[in-house]
Design an enzyme around this catalytic site. Structure first.
Site, PDB file in Angstrom:
ATOM      1  N   GLU A  70     -10.524  13.969 -23.247  1.00  0.00           N
ATOM      2  CA  GLU A  70      -9.297  14.234 -24.007  1.00  0.00           C
ATOM      3  C   GLU A  70      -8.147  14.421 -23.039  1.00  0.00           C
ATOM      4  O   GLU A  70      -8.183  15.274 -22.155  1.00  0.00           O
ATOM      5  CB  GLU A  70      -9.420  15.464 -24.905  1.00  0.00           C
ATOM      6  CG  GLU A  70      -8.153  15.647 -25.744  1.00  0.00           C
ATOM      7  CD  GLU A  70      -8.179  16.807 -26.711  1.00  0.00           C
ATOM      8  OE1 GLU A  70      -7.267  16.869 -27.561  1.00  0.00           O
ATOM      9  OE2 GLU A  70      -9.094  17.654 -26.626  1.00  0.00           O
ATOM     10  N   GLU A  95      -5.545  18.427 -18.612  1.00  0.00           N
ATOM     11  CA  GLU A  95      -4.336  19.145 -19.009  1.00  0.00           C
ATOM     12  C   GLU A  95      -3.617  19.624 -17.753  1.00  0.00           C
ATOM     13  O   GLU A  95      -4.259  19.863 -16.720  1.00  0.00           O
ATOM     14  CB  GLU A  95      -4.714  20.333 -19.915  1.00  0.00           C
ATOM     15  CG  GLU A  95      -3.566  21.176 -20.426  1.00  0.00           C
ATOM     16  CD  GLU A  95      -2.526  20.366 -21.161  1.00  0.00           C
ATOM     17  OE1 GLU A  95      -1.453  20.138 -20.558  1.00  0.00           O
ATOM     18  OE2 GLU A  95      -2.766  19.945 -22.307  1.00  0.00           O
ATOM     19  N   ASP A 145       3.329  14.475 -25.870  1.00  0.00           N
ATOM     20  CA  ASP A 145       4.766  14.785 -25.921  1.00  0.00           C
ATOM     21  C   ASP A 145       5.527  13.524 -26.315  1.00  0.00           C
ATOM     22  O   ASP A 145       5.427  12.501 -25.639  1.00  0.00           O
ATOM     23  CB  ASP A 145       5.232  15.272 -24.551  1.00  0.00           C
ATOM     24  CG  ASP A 145       6.609  15.924 -24.588  1.00  0.00           C
ATOM     25  OD1 ASP A 145       7.460  15.458 -25.378  1.00  0.00           O
ATOM     26  OD2 ASP A 145       6.838  16.885 -23.837  1.00  0.00           O
ATOM     27  N   LYS A 149      14.106  12.029 -27.271  1.00  0.00           N
ATOM     28  CA  LYS A 149      15.454  11.632 -26.891  1.00  0.00           C
ATOM     29  C   LYS A 149      15.403  10.288 -26.153  1.00  0.00           C
ATOM     30  O   LYS A 149      14.555  10.081 -25.291  1.00  0.00           O
ATOM     31  CB  LYS A 149      16.101  12.689 -26.013  1.00  0.00           C
ATOM     32  CG  LYS A 149      16.372  14.001 -26.752  1.00  0.00           C
ATOM     33  CD  LYS A 149      17.067  15.007 -25.864  1.00  0.00           C
ATOM     34  CE  LYS A 149      17.351  16.283 -26.627  1.00  0.00           C
ATOM     35  NZ  LYS A 149      18.008  17.316 -25.780  1.00  0.00           N
ATOM     36  N   ASP A 181       2.743  12.429 -34.649  1.00  0.00           N
ATOM     37  CA  ASP A 181       3.534  12.666 -35.860  1.00  0.00           C
ATOM     38  C   ASP A 181       4.950  12.117 -35.712  1.00  0.00           C
ATOM     39  O   ASP A 181       5.801  12.389 -36.561  1.00  0.00           O
ATOM     40  CB  ASP A 181       3.576  14.160 -36.199  1.00  0.00           C
ATOM     41  CG  ASP A 181       4.177  15.001 -35.076  1.00  0.00           C
ATOM     42  OD1 ASP A 181       4.039  14.603 -33.901  1.00  0.00           O
ATOM     43  OD2 ASP A 181       4.763  16.065 -35.358  1.00  0.00           O
TER      44      ASP A 181
END
Length: 241
Positions: A70, A95, A145, A149, A181
């Site tokens: 992941e 991560e 993320d 913008k 999303d």
């Protein structure tokens, strides 16, 4: 002799934050790191991976088993749940945020998940060199993320060139699972992977069905609360020539 690099050649998909950790999270890096945290030789930055470094999954996990990776595991909710439910498979959480890795280790320890490891490193470098070629049965990227913008979209993880690292790490017939999303990011993901000759769609229609193996996380709840649709994608690694 070429000049040594002073930083990475490509923009990263994260901003390094040094958020304060709780006392329990600090203890996790002392007490639980020997069990869960993979030691990564560094290159030009703390989250970088030395190009000569290689993970040995059989040595790390003490067995040969299917490996699920992941990317951007956050607090570790999805991967800890999967590792706990599937003891015959191995799991690797990648991560860069130490507090999230500490929480992952704490939850894994409470769940008794000994088939999970965590890596504190920049994901493209893990995929491009640290993992052995064709090591992963599946790679998961859930709610990366979005860098919504316009001036920041070059930082998105799934962009032109991402397929090079992903295709290297995933075995023939293995899967790349994604969810976001943000509609424009979902469209970009689909465009990038549809154009990559090493991958093929593993879904019918416009979007894939929600992956049943993905537990509901704060990121997904937040997106739903704001009225955003969750879009899943899944691609299969084509056989190597």
């Amino acid at each position: 002799m070429p000049e040594p690099r002073t930083f990475r050649d490509e923009p990263v998909s994260f901003v390094r934050r040094s958020g304060r950790m709780s006392e329990a999270q600090d203890r996790a890096f002392v007490d639980l790191a020997p069990q869960y945290l993979v030691d990564v030789p560094r290159d030009v930055a703390w989250t970088s991976v030395h190009p000569d470094a290689r993970l040995d999954p059989a040595a790390e996990y003490g067995r040969d088993a299917d490996l699920y990776v992941e990317i951007g595991s956050g607090q570790g909710h999805a991967i800890v749940a999967a590792a706990s439910a599937r003891p015959d498979d191995d799991f690797l959480a990648v991560e860069v945020f130490r507090a999230g890795l500490a929480r992952t280790m704490l939850d894994a320890d409470r769940a008794g998940a000994r088939n999970l490891r965590v890596v504190e490193a920049n994901a493209p470098e893990v995929l491009a060199s640290f993992l052995p070629e064709a090591a992963a049965r599946e790679v998961w990227i859930f709610f990366p993320d979005p860098w919504h913008k316009k001036r920041h979209t070059k930082r998105r993880l799934i962009r032109d060139g991402f397929g090079d690292a992903a295709a290297r790490a995933i075995r023939d017939g293995g899967l790349l699972r994604l969810a976001t999303d943000w509609e424009d990011y979902a469209l970009q993901m689909r465009e990038v992977l549809d154009a990559d000759p090493r991958f093929e769609r593993a879904f019918d229609g416009e979007w894939a069905e929600r992956f049943k193996g993905r537990v509901m996380t704060a990121f997904e709840r937040k997106g739903l609360a704001k009225g955003r649709d969750i879009r899943d994608l899944v691609y299969r690694r084509k056989p190597r020539a």
